[in-house]
Design a protein around this motif. Structure first.
Motif, mmCIF file in Angstrom:
data_model
loop_
_atom_site.group_PDB
_atom_site.id
_atom_site.type_symbol
_atom_site.label_atom_id
_atom_site.label_comp_id
_atom_site.label_asym_id
_atom_site.label_seq_id
_atom_site.Cartn_x
_atom_site.Cartn_y
_atom_site.Cartn_z
ATOM 1 N N ALA A 220 0.825 -1.211 0.000
ATOM 2 C CA ALA A 220 0.000 0.000 0.000
ATOM 3 C C ALA A 220 0.856 1.256 0.000
ATOM 4 C CB ALA A 220 -0.936 -0.003 1.203
ATOM 5 N N ALA A 221 1.970 1.234 0.734
ATOM 6 C CA ALA A 221 2.843 2.416 0.788
ATOM 7 C C ALA A 221 3.422 2.717 -0.587
ATOM 8 C CB ALA A 221 3.961 2.185 1.797
ATOM 9 N N ARG A 224 0.760 4.281 -2.847
ATOM 10 C CA ARG A 224 0.473 5.693 -2.549
ATOM 11 C C ARG A 224 1.431 6.621 -3.277
ATOM 12 N NH1 ARG A 224 0.363 3.787 2.868
ATOM 13 N NH2 ARG A 224 -1.771 3.144 3.409
ATOM 14 N N GLY A 227 -0.257 7.844 -6.069
ATOM 15 C CA GLY A 227 -1.541 8.454 -5.746
ATOM 16 C C GLY A 227 -2.698 7.488 -5.632
ATOM 17 N N THR A 228 -2.428 6.230 -5.259
ATOM 18 C CA THR A 228 -3.471 5.206 -5.238
ATOM 19 C C THR A 228 -3.571 4.562 -3.867
ATOM 20 O OG1 THR A 228 -3.177 4.725 -7.576
ATOM 21 C CG2 THR A 228 -4.206 3.010 -6.260
ATOM 22 N N GLU A 229 -4.804 4.372 -3.399
ATOM 23 C CA GLU A 229 -5.035 3.649 -2.156
ATOM 24 C C GLU A 229 -5.273 2.182 -2.486
ATOM 25 O OE1 GLU A 229 -4.778 4.512 1.051
ATOM 26 O OE2 GLU A 229 -3.983 6.409 0.277
#
Length: 398
Positions: A220-221, A224, A227-229
């Motif tokens: 997830a990091a 990001r 720009g994405t969750e």
């Protein structure tokens, strides 16, 4: 062997060098040997990687057809490794097929086993459904008064040497020109809707044509940074090895109890159990702290309830690993980012990543080399299902 990157530009940079990253690198060496490939990992010892803290098992008893087919290819790949790798030194491996036995405690769970078995058989798996009486006849040591139905497959379901496959992928890919280096991606440079470079923790800039997110529980990091969750997070999974004072009189299949505890044979009166507490929160990727009382209060009672001979046991080893858990639907996230097409996902396997690495690495390499899939179609796993709210829920997650 794992020094800093030698170059400053590569056709493909793979963030994450464990099972998924190494599989992708090897398949790229097979399908597109002309591409320059860099594999980065923060810790080349893989001490805390999900790959090395797994139980290294394989099963075909999934609820979704694609997952069944991924595991069936894995069994073929692992057991015919010299042919696939085309390397004289490649080890000859087998799946130790002790099988998985799922136990359903009520009619709703039994119906799910029936539906799953239909999917599995359609894909060629040798799944059998067993009544409590049939289970007792084969395995008389179980207590089955609360069991409605069982599901078992004794063909290519069991333990395999994941470390040997990981080592073989790395050795073969490195021999064909892939580079494996120490490094942590802490930033991603983009221009015109595409990744142009990976920025490393030490300040190094690595230009790239494609960036693959294969960092497991840390996925997830990395997402990001474009720009994405991504709904993927680490969740703790405990493993205990124990010795039984009175060993069972026959091999124990990997038994998936309705309590959520699972247990299997190791040999010589030794067994391996796994589980997690009822509260199952996301954790920090560096959190491997133990939890007092988990075995005594939750796991041991479930084991002794199901197999009374396990009332007298002695734990000899314990460890904690992380699932890269996909909260959205417990299934993989693969393929290209819908807005940044040269950023590829290879994440969120929710505990079944090791066994799916042969096919998922192949599919990722096919996408990079050919712009599409040539074998199994992995498009149902693409990220766009998440913002569109189209889950593909995998029900058979342990």
């Amino acid at each position: 062997m794992w020094d800093a990157p030698e170059g400053d530009r590569y056709d493909v940079v793979i963030a994450g060098g464990a099972m998924m990253g190494s599989s992708t690198a090897w398949w790229l060496s097979e399908l597109a040997p002309e591409l320059s490939v860099l594999v980065l990992d923060r810790d080349p010892s893989f001490e805390f990687a999900s790959t090395t803290r797994t139980n290294s098992c394989m099963r075909q008893q999934f609820s979704s057809e694609l997952n069944v087919r991924l595991s069936r290819f894995a069994a073929e790949f692992v057991q015919d490794l010299p042919r696939f790798l085309r390397e004289d030194w490649a080890p000859r491996l087998r799946v130790q097929s002790f099988g998985y036995l799922y136990l359903a405690a009520d009619e709703g769970s039994a119906e799910m086993l029936r539906a799953n078995a239909e999917v599995q058989r359609r894909c060629g798996a040798a799944t059998e459904l067993l009544t409590p009486g049939q289970i007792a006849e084969r395995y008389p040591f179980y207590e089955l008064d609360d069991v409605a139905l069982g599901s078992i497959n004794l063909v290519n379901e069991g333990c395999w040497d994941g470390q040997a496959v990981l080592d073989a992928w790395r050795r073969s890919a490195r021999g064909r020109g892939a580079e494996f280096a120490r490094g942590v991606v802490t930033g991603i440079e983009t221009a015109g809707g595409r990744v142009t470079a990976a920025l490393l923790e030490d300040g190094t800039r690595i230009a790239c044509g494609t960036l693959v997110n294969a960092v497991g529980p840390r996925a997830a990091a990395l997402a990001r940074m474009v720009g994405t969750e991504l709904p993927v997070a680490p969740r703790k999974r405990w493993t205990w090895v124990f010795h039984a004072e009175t060993p069972l009189d026959r091999p124990l299949p990997l038994t998936v109890d309705p309590s959520g505890v699972h247990v299997r044979e190791l040999g010589g009166g030794t067994y391996q159990a796994g589980g997690h507490p009822e509260d199952d929160p996301d954790v920090d990727p560096d959190d491997f702290a133990p939890r007092d009382g988990l075995f005594e209060d939750h796991v041991w009672p479930a084991l002794a309830r199901r197999i009374p001979l396990f009332e007298r046991i002695r734990v000899t080893h314990e460890w904690i690993g992380h699932y890269a858990y996909n909260r959205f639907d417990r299934n993989a996230v693969a393929g290209p980012h819908p807005d940044v097409p040269n950023f590829l996902f290879l994440n969120g396997f929710s505990g079944h990543g090791l066994q799916h690495a042969p096919a998922m690495g192949r599919g990722t390499a096919e996408w990079i080399a050919h712009g599409g899939y040539r074998t199994l179609d992995l498009s149902p796993f693409h990220y766009d299902r998440i913002p569109e709210g189209r889950p593909i829920v995998e029900r058979a997650v342990i």
